[in-house]
Design a protein around this motif. Sequence first.
Motif, PDB file in Angstrom:
ATOM      1  N   GLU A   6      27.848  40.290  56.993  1.00 47.48           N
ATOM      2  CA  GLU A   6      29.045  39.462  56.453  1.00 47.48           C
ATOM      3  C   GLU A   6      28.633  38.175  55.982  1.00 47.48           C
ATOM      4  OE1 GLU A   6      31.901  39.990  54.438  1.00 47.48           O
ATOM      5  OE2 GLU A   6      32.026  41.514  55.952  1.00 47.48           O
ATOM      6  N   ALA A   7      29.022  38.074  54.715  1.00 52.35           N
ATOM      7  CA  ALA A   7      29.003  36.425  54.253  1.00 52.35           C
ATOM      8  C   ALA A   7      29.882  35.386  54.932  1.00 52.35           C
ATOM      9  CB  ALA A   7      29.383  36.595  52.834  1.00 52.35           C
ATOM     10  N   ASP A   8      29.111  34.492  54.992  1.00 51.15           N
ATOM     11  CA  ASP A   8      29.963  33.536  55.890  1.00 51.15           C
ATOM     12  C   ASP A   8      30.274  32.431  54.954  1.00 51.15           C
ATOM     13  OD1 ASP A   8      30.589  31.443  57.325  1.00 51.15           O
ATOM     14  OD2 ASP A   8      28.949  30.971  58.199  1.00 51.15           O
ATOM     15  N   PRO A   9      31.761  32.576  54.473  1.00 54.87           N
ATOM     16  CA  PRO A   9      32.120  31.561  53.548  1.00 54.87           C
ATOM     17  C   PRO A   9      32.115  30.119  53.782  1.00 54.87           C
ATOM     18  CG  PRO A   9      33.890  32.701  54.535  1.00 54.87           C
ATOM     19  CD  PRO A   9      32.724  33.447  55.167  1.00 54.87           C
ATOM     20  N   SER A  10      31.808  29.629  55.110  1.00 54.81           N
ATOM     21  CA  SER A  10      31.860  28.171  55.499  1.00 54.81           C
ATOM     22  C   SER A  10      30.140  27.620  55.266  1.00 54.81           C
ATOM     23  CB  SER A  10      32.142  28.205  56.874  1.00 54.81           C
ATOM     24  OG  SER A  10      31.125  28.605  57.898  1.00 54.81           O
ATOM     25  N   LEU A  39      21.514  28.854  51.577  1.00 57.92           N
ATOM     26  CA  LEU A  39      22.399  28.286  51.954  1.00 57.92           C
ATOM     27  C   LEU A  39      22.028  27.887  53.593  1.00 57.92           C
ATOM     28  CD1 LEU A  39      25.263  31.047  51.451  1.00 57.92           C
ATOM     29  CD2 LEU A  39      24.629  29.060  50.116  1.00 57.92           C
ATOM     30  N   ASP A  40      22.781  27.176  54.098  1.00 58.45           N
ATOM     31  CA  ASP A  40      22.293  26.401  55.487  1.00 58.45           C
ATOM     32  C   ASP A  40      22.298  27.525  56.640  1.00 58.45           C
ATOM     33  OD1 ASP A  40      25.113  26.641  55.775  1.00 58.45           O
ATOM     34  OD2 ASP A  40      25.246  24.750  56.452  1.00 58.45           O
ATOM     35  N   ASN A  41      22.556  28.638  56.369  1.00 56.34           N
ATOM     36  CA  ASN A  41      22.829  29.586  57.391  1.00 56.34           C
ATOM     37  C   ASN A  41      21.582  30.616  57.182  1.00 56.34           C
ATOM     38  OD1 ASN A  41      23.773  31.041  55.262  1.00 56.34           O
ATOM     39  ND2 ASN A  41      25.432  31.823  56.626  1.00 56.34           N
TER      40      ASN A  41
END
Length: 89
Positions: A6-10, A39-41
């Motif tokens: 799942e994509a992490d919107p944060s 992205l940072d994740n």
Amino acid sequence: MARAWEADPSALFERRLGKSAEELGNSDGNDECPDIWRLDNGDVAVIGRDLTAVYGPRLPQGVNLAPDERLVVIPGNMLSAAKKDIPDA
């Protein structure tokens, strides 16, 4: 049922992969901004033209789009320029 991913919107934009659209000649500096970002994740964000409606009906067998997914297209030279920034699996 939970999805396997799942994509992490944060997640935040960390760094561009490859070169900017302007550097590659894919933008006139106005509103044309295809791009690829890590992205940072560790996930990757792709900015491209939304062609979901065009390609959706003719996806290859076994390829599916969820209702909340979009098929985007970016210039081929943009992905090639990002190759050095994408780690091997």
